[in-house]
Scaffold this active site. Structure first.
Site, short mmCIF file in Angstrom:
data_model
loop_
_atom_site.label_atom_id
_atom_site.label_comp_id
_atom_site.label_asym_id
_atom_site.label_seq_id
_atom_site.Cartn_x
_atom_site.Cartn_y
_atom_site.Cartn_z
N TYR A 1 0.66 11.93 -2.79
CA TYR A 1 0.40 13.28 -3.29
C TYR A 1 0.83 13.53 -4.73
O TYR A 1 0.50 14.58 -5.28
CB TYR A 1 1.03 14.29 -2.34
CG TYR A 1 0.38 14.26 -0.98
CD1 TYR A 1 -0.86 14.86 -0.78
CD2 TYR A 1 0.96 13.59 0.08
CE1 TYR A 1 -1.49 14.82 0.44
CE2 TYR A 1 0.33 13.53 1.33
CZ TYR A 1 -0.89 14.15 1.50
OH TYR A 1 -1.52 14.08 2.72
N PHE B 1 6.10 23.12 8.21
CA PHE B 1 4.85 23.74 8.67
C PHE B 1 3.84 22.64 8.98
O PHE B 1 4.05 21.49 8.66
CB PHE B 1 4.27 24.68 7.63
CG PHE B 1 4.36 24.18 6.20
CD1 PHE B 1 3.44 23.29 5.72
CD2 PHE B 1 5.38 24.60 5.39
CE1 PHE B 1 3.53 22.81 4.43
CE2 PHE B 1 5.49 24.14 4.08
CZ PHE B 1 4.56 23.24 3.60
#
Length: 431
Positions: A145, A431
């Site tokens: 990422y 999350f």
């Protein structure tokens, strides 16, 4: 090959879900002991979701807080991800919107075709349109990422402590009390406690809907190591100011037997912290404590007679951050001191960020203004700025790692003083 990136319709939801690693049964975590897991297994078993589970997931993602994106190749779902709407506490204890990237995957038969970049770009564009100037994620692999402008910003540790080494330096009179409670009571306590904790801890994240429902079964270890136990600390007024979730697994392997596994632990003050660890580190018929998802500045080590007793057995990055609107992000947080710097920022995705920015910061606030013609004090990419943003990574370290360049002598030290925090940023929930 026709490629289309877009949200899914309800009729397409099951096909979308089957492209996600946690549904498809394909690997979703690195194959080694994790800092987020206190058990003995290396990673959860990769079991495809049942039809019943799929029906439940369909209902869950048809909500305002979840925004799915899928890559269609010739009309078929080839990759998928989603954004969840949460808040993050930034320096100055402001709670700001965060677009949380979650459940990302490209089917193995469609890899190396640029689909992930297209999905990520679509999701980050969506965040910007909604006014979310920060995006975050937890990376299953550390090499993926950074190319999209994310940098690791919080970190966590897993540690072990033998019961015989857990003697405290000082005695402690606790005016409060400890209680073992059932899951429904613990769920209500955790919901309130976490809201209080995240108001005081930089890096902490708001929970998703339903986080505390069914707490007794939540996060059941892959090795089947037993049910959760819930421990609360109440202050002298009877209010919950600390909580822990732990397990006492049985094992036929003597090397694994007798371990008390702490998978969640939060407190509001030193008294609750000391009392909870005092019991957990001296629980009858155990020989050691294994604690997961712990902050890198854990105070417990300094409370023990033997400061070497805590053995860090795993450390890794936790939350990765990406600044989507540099001006808004830098003006949203507070600063430890006063100073002015010109930052020359590069950003491969958003030209509106890729420019020189004058940061005029002080304890009362900051202004961030695009400038032209000014000489830069520091050059860096948006990924490095993501790592620096919460104050958990020092720009001095990045300078010596060759990750940023200093053009004005002493500029990096000024930036370090501006960004520094008293406590390491930490997020206990994800999350």
């Amino acid at each position: 090959m026709a490629i289309e990136i877009r949200p899914v319709t309800r009729a397409e939801t099951k096909e979308y879900l089957r492209a996600l690693p946690f549904v498809s049964g394909l690997p979703q975590e690195e194959p080694e002991p994790s800092a987020w897991y206190a058990g003995a297994a290396a990673w959860p078993p990769q079991i495809p979701a049942t039809d019943e589970a799929l029906e439940q997931y369909v209902e869950e993602i048809q909500s305002d807080w979840y925004r799915p994106q899928a890559a269609f190749v010739d009309g078929k779902v080839a990759g998928a991800s989603g954004i969840v709407s949460v808040e993050i506490t930034v320096p100055g204890l402001q709670r700001v919107p965060l677009g949380g990237v979650t459940s990302t995957g490209v089917l193995p038969t469609y890899r190396r075709r640029g689909l992930l970049r297209k999905i990520m770009t679509a999701m980050l564009d969506d965040c910007r349109e909604r006014g979310e100037f920060l995006a975050g994620l937890s990376a299953s692999e550390a090499t993926i990422y950074g190319r999209y402008g994310f940098g690791p910003a919080t970190f966590q540790q897993r540690w072990e402590l033998r019961r015989t080494d857990a003697a405290f330096r000082d005695t402690f009179d606790d005016p409060g009390s400890l209680q073992l409670v059932e899951a429904p009571i613990a769920a209500g306590a955790w919901a309130t406690l976490h809201e209080q904790v995240r108001a005081e801890r930089v890096g902490e994240i708001s929970t998703l809907p339903g986080k505390w429902e069914g707490l007794g079964a939540a996060g059941l270890p892959a090795d089947g190591s037993g049910p959760a136990h819930h421990l609360l600390h109440l202050n002298a007024s009877g209010e919950v100011d600390g909580a822990a979730l732990f397990r006492l697994p049985w094992s036929a392997d003597p090397a694994q037997a007798g371990a008390l596994q702490v998978s969640a632990f939060e407190t509001l003050n030193l008294g609750a912290y000391r009392a909870l660890w005092g019991l957990l580190t001296d629980f009858d018929l155990t020989n050691r404590v294994v604690a997961a998802k712990r902050p890198v500045d854990e105070p417990l080590r300094w409370m023990l007679k033997n400061s070497r007793a805590i053995k860090v057995t795993r450390a890794r990055d936790n939350l990765w951050l990406r600044l989507l609107d540099v001006q808004a992000a830098l003006e949203a947080r507070a600063y430890a001191g006063a100073g002015s710097l010109v930052l020359d920022l590069s950003d491969d995705l958003y030209g509106s960020n890729a420019r020189k920015w004058r940061l005029d910061a002080g304890p009362d606030g900051a202004t961030c203004t695009a400038v032209s013609g000014a000489s830069a004090d520091i050059s860096l990419t948006v990924a490095e700025l993501g790592s620096l943003y919460l104050g958990g990574v020092s720009p001095v370290v990045l300078l010596h790692a060759g990750r940023l360049a200093e053009h004005t002598a002493g500029a990096v030290s000024v930036l370090d003083a501006l960004l520094r925090q008293d406590r390491a940023p930490h997020n206990a929930v994800g999350f």
